[in-house]
Design an enzyme around this catalytic site. Structure first.
Site, PDB file in Angstrom:
ATOM      1  N   VAL A  14     -43.925 -27.374 -12.005  1.00  0.00           N
ATOM      2  CA  VAL A  14     -44.041 -26.994 -13.414  1.00  0.00           C
ATOM      3  C   VAL A  14     -45.222 -27.711 -14.081  1.00  0.00           C
ATOM      4  O   VAL A  14     -46.091 -27.077 -14.671  1.00  0.00           O
ATOM      5  CB  VAL A  14     -42.719 -27.291 -14.161  1.00  0.00           C
ATOM      6  CG1 VAL A  14     -42.899 -27.198 -15.670  1.00  0.00           C
ATOM      7  CG2 VAL A  14     -41.671 -26.299 -13.719  1.00  0.00           C
ATOM      8  N   ASP A  35     -48.520 -38.788 -12.291  1.00  0.00           N
ATOM      9  CA  ASP A  35     -47.357 -38.792 -11.403  1.00  0.00           C
ATOM     10  C   ASP A  35     -47.383 -40.113 -10.641  1.00  0.00           C
ATOM     11  O   ASP A  35     -48.469 -40.638 -10.348  1.00  0.00           O
ATOM     12  CB  ASP A  35     -47.464 -37.623 -10.410  1.00  0.00           C
ATOM     13  CG  ASP A  35     -46.116 -37.212  -9.825  1.00  0.00           C
ATOM     14  OD1 ASP A  35     -45.694 -36.066 -10.049  1.00  0.00           O
ATOM     15  OD2 ASP A  35     -45.488 -38.062  -9.141  1.00  0.00           O
ATOM     16  N   LYS A 222     -32.383 -22.662 -22.172  1.00  0.00           N
ATOM     17  CA  LYS A 222     -32.990 -22.708 -20.832  1.00  0.00           C
ATOM     18  C   LYS A 222     -31.904 -22.616 -19.751  1.00  0.00           C
ATOM     19  O   LYS A 222     -32.002 -21.827 -18.809  1.00  0.00           O
ATOM     20  CB  LYS A 222     -33.806 -23.992 -20.670  1.00  0.00           C
ATOM     21  CG  LYS A 222     -34.393 -24.189 -19.306  1.00  0.00           C
ATOM     22  CD  LYS A 222     -35.384 -23.100 -18.924  1.00  0.00           C
ATOM     23  CE  LYS A 222     -35.536 -23.025 -17.428  1.00  0.00           C
ATOM     24  NZ  LYS A 222     -36.448 -22.008 -16.985  1.00  0.00           N
ATOM     25  N   THR A 224     -29.020 -21.365 -20.103  1.00  0.00           N
ATOM     26  CA  THR A 224     -28.391 -20.050 -20.246  1.00  0.00           C
ATOM     27  C   THR A 224     -29.250 -18.949 -19.625  1.00  0.00           C
ATOM     28  O   THR A 224     -28.723 -18.043 -18.977  1.00  0.00           O
ATOM     29  CB  THR A 224     -28.179 -19.744 -21.739  1.00  0.00           C
ATOM     30  OG1 THR A 224     -27.569 -20.879 -22.336  1.00  0.00           O
ATOM     31  CG2 THR A 224     -27.316 -18.546 -21.938  1.00  0.00           C
ATOM     32  N   CYS A 278     -33.920 -24.145  -9.275  1.00  0.00           N
ATOM     33  CA  CYS A 278     -33.362 -24.071 -10.635  1.00  0.00           C
ATOM     34  C   CYS A 278     -31.972 -23.459 -10.748  1.00  0.00           C
ATOM     35  O   CYS A 278     -31.094 -24.046 -11.386  1.00  0.00           O
ATOM     36  CB  CYS A 278     -34.314 -23.289 -11.525  1.00  0.00           C
ATOM     37  SG  CYS A 278     -35.887 -24.122 -11.752  1.00  0.00           S
ATOM     38  N   PHE A 340     -37.958 -19.872  -0.549  1.00  0.00           N
ATOM     39  CA  PHE A 340     -36.818 -19.249  -1.240  1.00  0.00           C
ATOM     40  C   PHE A 340     -37.155 -17.896  -1.844  1.00  0.00           C
ATOM     41  O   PHE A 340     -36.278 -17.132  -2.224  1.00  0.00           O
ATOM     42  CB  PHE A 340     -36.239 -20.199  -2.289  1.00  0.00           C
ATOM     43  CG  PHE A 340     -36.987 -20.241  -3.593  1.00  0.00           C
ATOM     44  CD1 PHE A 340     -38.086 -21.083  -3.750  1.00  0.00           C
ATOM     45  CD2 PHE A 340     -36.595 -19.461  -4.666  1.00  0.00           C
ATOM     46  CE1 PHE A 340     -38.777 -21.128  -4.951  1.00  0.00           C
ATOM     47  CE2 PHE A 340     -37.276 -19.508  -5.879  1.00  0.00           C
ATOM     48  CZ  PHE A 340     -38.383 -20.338  -6.018  1.00  0.00           C
TER      49      PHE A 340
HETATM   50  P1  NAD Z   1     -41.068 -31.363  -8.939  1.00  0.00           P
HETATM   51  O1  NAD Z   1     -40.141 -32.186  -8.152  1.00  0.00           O
HETATM   52  O2  NAD Z   1     -41.963 -30.365  -8.264  1.00  0.00           O
HETATM   53  O3  NAD Z   1     -42.051 -32.330  -9.780  1.00  0.00           O
HETATM   54  C1  NAD Z   1     -41.616 -33.436 -10.508  1.00  0.00           C
HETATM   55  C2  NAD Z   1     -42.649 -34.552 -10.345  1.00  0.00           C
HETATM   56  O4  NAD Z   1     -42.315 -35.618 -11.244  1.00  0.00           O
HETATM   57  C3  NAD Z   1     -42.689 -35.178  -8.954  1.00  0.00           C
HETATM   58  O5  NAD Z   1     -44.000 -35.052  -8.420  1.00  0.00           O
HETATM   59  C4  NAD Z   1     -42.300 -36.656  -9.182  1.00  0.00           C
HETATM   60  O6  NAD Z   1     -43.012 -37.555  -8.363  1.00  0.00           O
HETATM   61  C5  NAD Z   1     -42.688 -36.844 -10.637  1.00  0.00           C
HETATM   62  N1  NAD Z   1     -41.982 -37.937 -11.323  1.00  0.00           N
HETATM   63  C6  NAD Z   1     -40.637 -38.136 -11.437  1.00  0.00           C
HETATM   64  N2  NAD Z   1     -40.384 -39.190 -12.219  1.00  0.00           N
HETATM   65  C7  NAD Z   1     -41.581 -39.690 -12.613  1.00  0.00           C
HETATM   66  C8  NAD Z   1     -41.955 -40.782 -13.447  1.00  0.00           C
HETATM   67  N3  NAD Z   1     -41.037 -41.544 -14.053  1.00  0.00           N
HETATM   68  N4  NAD Z   1     -43.260 -41.033 -13.620  1.00  0.00           N
HETATM   69  C9  NAD Z   1     -44.200 -40.260 -13.020  1.00  0.00           C
HETATM   70  N5  NAD Z   1     -43.907 -39.189 -12.249  1.00  0.00           N
HETATM   71  C10 NAD Z   1     -42.602 -38.912 -12.042  1.00  0.00           C
HETATM   72  O7  NAD Z   1     -40.204 -30.628 -10.050  1.00  0.00           O
HETATM   73  P2  NAD Z   1     -40.514 -29.242 -10.785  1.00  0.00           P
HETATM   74  O8  NAD Z   1     -40.096 -28.099  -9.944  1.00  0.00           O
HETATM   75  O9  NAD Z   1     -41.899 -29.279 -11.339  1.00  0.00           O
HETATM   76  O10 NAD Z   1     -39.475 -29.310 -11.989  1.00  0.00           O
HETATM   77  C11 NAD Z   1     -39.659 -30.176 -13.079  1.00  0.00           C
HETATM   78  C12 NAD Z   1     -38.694 -29.793 -14.177  1.00  0.00           C
HETATM   79  O11 NAD Z   1     -38.986 -28.468 -14.638  1.00  0.00           O
HETATM   80  C13 NAD Z   1     -37.221 -29.776 -13.755  1.00  0.00           C
HETATM   81  O12 NAD Z   1     -36.435 -30.218 -14.837  1.00  0.00           O
HETATM   82  C14 NAD Z   1     -36.962 -28.309 -13.494  1.00  0.00           C
HETATM   83  O13 NAD Z   1     -35.613 -27.967 -13.691  1.00  0.00           O
HETATM   84  C15 NAD Z   1     -37.827 -27.640 -14.539  1.00  0.00           C
HETATM   85  N6  NAD Z   1     -38.248 -26.284 -14.220  1.00  0.00           N
HETATM   86  C16 NAD Z   1     -38.642 -25.961 -12.948  1.00  0.00           C
HETATM   87  C17 NAD Z   1     -39.092 -24.678 -12.663  1.00  0.00           C
HETATM   88  C18 NAD Z   1     -39.530 -24.294 -11.286  1.00  0.00           C
HETATM   89  O14 NAD Z   1     -39.722 -23.106 -11.048  1.00  0.00           O
HETATM   90  N7  NAD Z   1     -39.719 -25.223 -10.363  1.00  0.00           N
HETATM   91  C19 NAD Z   1     -39.159 -23.720 -13.684  1.00  0.00           C
HETATM   92  C20 NAD Z   1     -38.763 -24.088 -14.963  1.00  0.00           C
HETATM   93  C21 NAD Z   1     -38.305 -25.366 -15.214  1.00  0.00           C
HETATM   94  C1  UDX Z   2     -36.201 -19.064 -11.971  1.00  0.00           C
HETATM   95  C2  UDX Z   2     -36.323 -18.265 -13.279  1.00  0.00           C
HETATM   96  O1  UDX Z   2     -36.594 -16.890 -12.984  1.00  0.00           O
HETATM   97  C3  UDX Z   2     -37.420 -18.843 -14.135  1.00  0.00           C
HETATM   98  O2  UDX Z   2     -37.503 -18.146 -15.380  1.00  0.00           O
HETATM   99  C4  UDX Z   2     -37.118 -20.302 -14.374  1.00  0.00           C
HETATM  100  O3  UDX Z   2     -38.133 -20.858 -15.171  1.00  0.00           O
HETATM  101  C5  UDX Z   2     -36.983 -21.050 -13.062  1.00  0.00           C
HETATM  102  O4  UDX Z   2     -35.985 -20.429 -12.247  1.00  0.00           O
HETATM  103  P1  UDX Z   2     -37.558 -19.124  -9.696  1.00  0.00           P
HETATM  104  O5  UDX Z   2     -36.382 -19.880  -9.188  1.00  0.00           O
HETATM  105  O6  UDX Z   2     -38.919 -19.690  -9.508  1.00  0.00           O
HETATM  106  O7  UDX Z   2     -37.417 -18.899 -11.268  1.00  0.00           O
HETATM  107  O8  UDX Z   2     -37.572 -17.659  -9.049  1.00  0.00           O
HETATM  108  P2  UDX Z   2     -36.785 -16.300  -9.362  1.00  0.00           P
HETATM  109  O9  UDX Z   2     -37.766 -15.200  -9.351  1.00  0.00           O
HETATM  110  O10 UDX Z   2     -35.922 -16.394 -10.547  1.00  0.00           O
HETATM  111  O11 UDX Z   2     -35.867 -16.143  -8.065  1.00  0.00           O
HETATM  112  C6  UDX Z   2     -34.781 -17.005  -7.812  1.00  0.00           C
HETATM  113  C7  UDX Z   2     -34.039 -16.546  -6.574  1.00  0.00           C
HETATM  114  O12 UDX Z   2     -33.339 -15.324  -6.819  1.00  0.00           O
HETATM  115  C8  UDX Z   2     -34.958 -16.287  -5.387  1.00  0.00           C
HETATM  116  O13 UDX Z   2     -34.364 -16.773  -4.215  1.00  0.00           O
HETATM  117  C9  UDX Z   2     -35.056 -14.775  -5.347  1.00  0.00           C
HETATM  118  O14 UDX Z   2     -35.344 -14.284  -4.071  1.00  0.00           O
HETATM  119  C10 UDX Z   2     -33.655 -14.392  -5.803  1.00  0.00           C
HETATM  120  N1  UDX Z   2     -33.593 -13.041  -6.397  1.00  0.00           N
HETATM  121  C11 UDX Z   2     -34.259 -12.755  -7.552  1.00  0.00           C
HETATM  122  C12 UDX Z   2     -32.837 -12.060  -5.770  1.00  0.00           C
HETATM  123  O15 UDX Z   2     -32.224 -12.298  -4.732  1.00  0.00           O
HETATM  124  N2  UDX Z   2     -32.779 -10.815  -6.334  1.00  0.00           N
HETATM  125  C13 UDX Z   2     -33.434 -10.492  -7.488  1.00  0.00           C
HETATM  126  O16 UDX Z   2     -33.316  -9.348  -7.936  1.00  0.00           O
HETATM  127  C14 UDX Z   2     -34.201 -11.498  -8.110  1.00  0.00           C
END
Ligand code: NAD
Ligand code: UDX
Length: 465
Positions: A14, A35, A222, A224, A278, A340
């Site tokens: 993110v 980071d 979020k 929800t 997520c 995934f």
């Molecule tokens: P990630 O694990 O890819 O990245 C998090 C990073 O934060 C890591 O590189 C870690 O080393 C760093 N970190 C942790 N604690 C730290 C600290 N105290 N100081 C400095 N660096 C630190 O995680 P992500 O997938 O980017 O997710 C981050 C957040 O965003 C989560 O809360 C997640 O639920 C949310 N989110 C993720 C997605 C997604 O698709 N991955 C989408 C929307 C929201």
């Molecule tokens: C999700 C939310 O979509 C995004 O808005 C939020 O910020 C983070 O979590 P992500 O997990 O990156 O995003 O991918 P997403 O496209 O939502 O897919 C999640 C999982 O559901 C995947 O494994 C995907 O293959 C599966 N999926 C999705 C299905 O099996 N069928 C579908 O119709 C849609």
């Protein structure tokens, strides 16, 4: 207030893409992503854009445009906090693996660490933005830490959850359906902080797509949103099992119900089960929060979405075993896909991990090919489950760098990720190289099943008799 310097703590899936796009769209703002993981920061700074730690279509171009101009990646966390006017917290918030709430609650230790670090490193007023997904009312704790552990400076807390999906992150960030900003609407300081963040996004997001709410609505929205999306996948997957016994076809049912504008066509693709970092984590968190308020029925309702997903992964594995005459011990089974979903190198909670684990428990030899996931990641995903020791995993699970090699001499090929390239493979060549009867288990319904049957394959597809 016009923001000139932004710091983002957390350079992950993110923090990296989100800040790269902010820097791209706001060239007058200096954006520093920090980071404590040196290897990750080094990868973000790598000259070769193929080595960025996150694979996302289009991300390399955005980084190429902004990096070194107004986008910086660094491990100097305190320095970046100190000079920024606005600090995003974008660290991981995984499910707790210990103590109270183990297996359900969000682990907020990295959030608290960030709050304490921001408090200690700040000697001017700051706006702190929750970008990580957090349990509703986390801002209360963050505020308490900032106000009590700091140097007497003023902090405004905003919630600005991220809705990007992996694989389409850049597109989602460029053309967001909405940007959500929660803040203290009742005070002048709160409203000014909200406007400062609105000012950042309005460089490229139309004003009517930027929603402002109170902090709690934003935090809860979020969780929800993810629960709703995951619920749609579990609902269609529940129906896929019914289709298999009634000769209804799940893709036809999806199309028919999705054509109703009240339902809509997205997120109705039946699959081997949803994965990703997520959905499961956020629903479990919602379940935990509901239960902690004594709302048993609410908690049970959402928990069912997870149970259905576990069932879907399990029944896919069982289907493979049953079709291979109830024994897969010593049999080679090829997995196409480990991520995934397509277009990402992320494997967190991927259905492939659980299906593989099930088959490895039956002593199958699983050979994996994924276009973007590297071998050490695949081994570590399986080791993390602790179902077997590492040596046993290494002897049963192999990683191939060539899809045809993965399929050669196998009894079955299973599609676990919907990578586009799988559709273009020479399936006749794959058939010729396999043991007979050659079987395909399409966990994503992406292949041309009639064409495969014409070649001679036995085909199982999700939600089809
Ligand atoms: P990630 O694990 O890819 O990245 C998090 C990073 O934060 C890591 O590189 C870690 O080393 C760093 N970190 C942790 N604690 C730290 C600290 N105290 N100081 C400095 N660096 C630190 O995680 P992500 O997938 O980017 O997710 C981050 C957040 O965003 C989560 O809360 C997640 O639920 C949310 N989110 C993720 C997605 C997604 O698709 N991955 C989408 C929307 C929201
Ligand atoms: C999700 C939310 O979509 C995004 O808005 C939020 O910020 C983070 O979590 P992500 O997990 O990156 O995003 O991918 P997403 O496209 O939502 O897919 C999640 C999982 O559901 C995947 O494994 C995907 O293959 C599966 N999926 C999705 C299905 O099996 N069928 C579908 O119709 C849609």
């Amino acid at each position: 207030m016009k923001i000139r310097k932004i710091c983002c703590i957390g350079a992950g899936y993110v923090g990296g893409p989100t800040m790269a796009v902010i820097a791209q769209k706001c060239p007058e703002i200096k954006v520093t992503v920090v980071d404590f993981n040196q290897a990750r920061i080094d990868a973000w700074n790598d000259e070769n854009l193929d080595n960025l730690p996150v694979y996302e279509p289009g991300l390399d171009q955005v980084v190429a445009e902004a990096r070194g101009r107004n986008l910086f990646f660094s491990t100097a966390v305190d320095k970046a906090i100190h000079e920024a006017e606005m600090i995003f917290i974008s660290v991981n918030t995984p499910t707790k693996t210990y103590g109270e709430g183990k297996g359900q609650a969000a682990d907020l230790k990295w959030i608290e660490l960030c709050a304490r670090q921001i408090a200690a490193a700040s000697d001017t007023d700051k706006i702190v933005v929750e970008k990580s997904t957090l349990p509703v009312r986390t801002a209360e704790a963050v505020t308490d830490i900032l106000d009590n552990a700091g140097n007497g400076v003023k902090f405004q807390i905003l919630s600005n959850p991220e809705f990007l999906a992996e694989g389409t992150a850049i597109e989602d960030l460029h053309k967001a359906d909405r940007v959500l900003i929660g803040g203290d609407l009742n005070t002048q300081g709160g409203r000014e902080a909200i406007e400062a963040l609105v000012g950042v996004y309005s460089h490229w997001i139309p004003r009517d797509r930027i929603l402002t709410t109170n902090v709690w609505s934003s935090e809860l929205s979020k969780l929800t949103a993810n629960a709703y999306l995951a619920q749609r996948v579990s609902s269609i997957n529940a129906l896929s099992e019914l289709c298999e016994v009634t000769e209804a076809d799940i893709d036809e049912v999806s199309r028919a119900i999705g054509a109703d504008s009240r339902i809509g066509g997205k997120f109705l693709k039946a699959s081997v089960g949803f994965g990703g970092s997520c959905f499961q984590k956020d629903i479990l968190n919602l379940v935990y929060i509901s239960r902690s308020y004594g709302l048993t029925e609410v908690a049970d309702y959402w928990e069912q979405v997870i149970k259905m997903n576990d069932h879907q992964k399990g029944r896919f594995a069982k289907k493979i075993i049953k079709s291979l005459y109830n024994t897969v011990s010593g049999k080679k089974i090829a997995f196409l896909g480990w991520a995934f979903k397509k277009d990402t190198n992320d494997t967190r909670e991927s259905a492939a991990i659980y299906v593989a684990d099930h088959l490895l428990c039956e002593k199958a030899n699983v050979h994996v090919f994924d276009p973007k996931v590297k071998a050490p990641q695949i081994q570590s995903d399986i080791n993390y489950l602790q179902s077997r020791n590492q040596e046993e995993n290494e002897s049963l699970l192999s990683i191939d760098t060539d899809p045809y090699g993965a399929c050669r001499d196998s009894h079955a090929v299973a599609i676990l990720t919907e990578w586009d390239e799988f559709k273009t493979y020479d399936w006749q060549k794959i058939y010729d190289s396999m043991l007979k009867p050659a079987q395909v288990f399409d966990g994503r319904n992406i292949l041309d099943h009639d064409a495969l049957r014409t070649i001679g394959f036995r085909v199982y597809a999700i939600g089809k008799a």
